[in-house]
Scaffold this motif. Structure first.
Motif, PDB file in Angstrom:
ATOM      1  N   VAL A   1      44.183  -5.257   9.342  1.00  0.00           N
ATOM      2  CA  VAL A   1      42.829  -4.701   9.333  1.00  0.00           C
ATOM      3  C   VAL A   1      41.838  -5.857   9.336  1.00  0.00           C
ATOM      4  N   ASN A   2      40.959  -5.874  10.320  1.00  0.00           N
ATOM      5  CA  ASN A   2      39.855  -6.839  10.378  1.00  0.00           C
ATOM      6  C   ASN A   2      38.571  -6.092  10.012  1.00  0.00           C
ATOM      7  N   HIS A   3      37.967  -6.510   8.909  1.00  0.00           N
ATOM      8  CA  HIS A   3      36.756  -5.838   8.450  1.00  0.00           C
ATOM      9  C   HIS A   3      35.572  -6.237   9.326  1.00  0.00           C
ATOM     10  N   ALA A   4      34.579  -5.373   9.364  1.00  0.00           N
ATOM     11  CA  ALA A   4      33.341  -5.694  10.078  1.00  0.00           C
ATOM     12  C   ALA A   4      32.600  -6.798   9.330  1.00  0.00           C
TER      13      ALA A   4
ATOM     14  N   GLY B   1      34.601  -4.094  12.953  1.00  0.00           N
ATOM     15  CA  GLY B   1      35.967  -4.164  12.427  1.00  0.00           C
ATOM     16  C   GLY B   1      36.972  -3.517  13.380  1.00  0.00           C
ATOM     17  N   ASN B   2      38.247  -3.856  13.228  1.00  0.00           N
ATOM     18  CA  ASN B   2      39.310  -3.259  14.052  1.00  0.00           C
ATOM     19  C   ASN B   2      40.623  -3.238  13.259  1.00  0.00           C
ATOM     20  N   ILE B   3      41.531  -2.445  13.746  1.00  0.00           N
ATOM     21  CA  ILE B   3      42.876  -2.333  13.147  1.00  0.00           C
ATOM     22  C   ILE B   3      43.895  -2.670  14.221  1.00  0.00           C
ATOM     23  N   GLU B   4      44.781  -3.621  13.910  1.00  0.00           N
ATOM     24  CA  GLU B   4      45.810  -4.041  14.861  1.00  0.00           C
ATOM     25  C   GLU B   4      47.174  -3.580  14.334  1.00  0.00           C
TER      26      GLU B   4
END
Length: 200
Positions: A18-21, A162-165
């Motif tokens: 998880v990459n936060h904004a 943000g994004n989820i990989e």
């Protein structure tokens, strides 16, 4: 009889990141310019001014033409007044009925009399007129000044969403493993072979 096959199922393995904004801020360049304004000490002075007016003093010694005429006219008027007074006095005496020898002698003596009155006078009779303007001094001191000039560019702010990989770390699998013993062909080649008795 033991099972000959072992079947093992390997489940799928997923990794989630998880990459936060976030806000990314890039600093702006700032320029500073410093300048100096010189001060200093300034002194302004005006000295005392003395004014001497010697017009009247000079006129008392050597009068001007206009003043000479004025003084002569004043003396002439005074002598006319004196002569008029003398003639008036003599005329009054002459109007008397009896004029004696003594009176005639007195008239003759007065007409021949020389004025011996004199007076001592200091020249110049009038001093100069003296006036003055007071002196003045102005002192002005200014300190040096430092001028700061800040020049700053606009800072850049960038929004990174943000994004989820998802990463598949292990693929699903089925492992089939044979766990039985060796198979002999023909079966009689097996050292532990025992013939099967099929007699009834």
């Amino acid at each position: 009889m033991k099972p000959l096959i072992e079947i093992k199922s390997v489940p799928i393995e997923l990794e989630m990141k998880v990459n936060h904004a976030r806000l990314e801020y890039s600093r702006a360049n700032v320029d500073l310019e410093i300048s100096r304004s010189d001060g200093g000490l300034r002194i302004k002075s005006s000295p005392i001014r003395v004014q001497l007016d010697t017009f009247e003093a000079r006129n008392s010694i050597t009068p001007t033409a206009m003043r000479s005429v004025e003084q002569a006219a004043q003396k002439g008027r005074q002598q006319v007044y004196n002569a008029t007074a003398t003639y008036a006095r003599h005329g009054k005496l002459l109007l008397e009925a009896k004029i004696g020898q003594q009176m005639i002698t007195q008239f003759a003596m007065e007409s021949q009399q020389v004025n011996t009155d004199f007076a001592m006078e200091f020249l110049p009779s009038t001093g100069p007129e003296i006036s003055w303007d007071g002196g003045e001094i102005n002192i002005r001191y200014e300190m040096d000044k430092l001028n700061f000039d800040w020049r700053m560019q606009n800072a850049n702010v960038e929004f990174v969403p943000g994004n989820i990989e998802f990463t598949v770390a292990q693929q699903p699998d089925v492992v089939i493993k044979y766990i039985g013993g060796p198979m002999y062909v023909p079966p009689s080649a097996d050292p532990e072979y025992e013939p099967v008795d099929v007699k009834a």
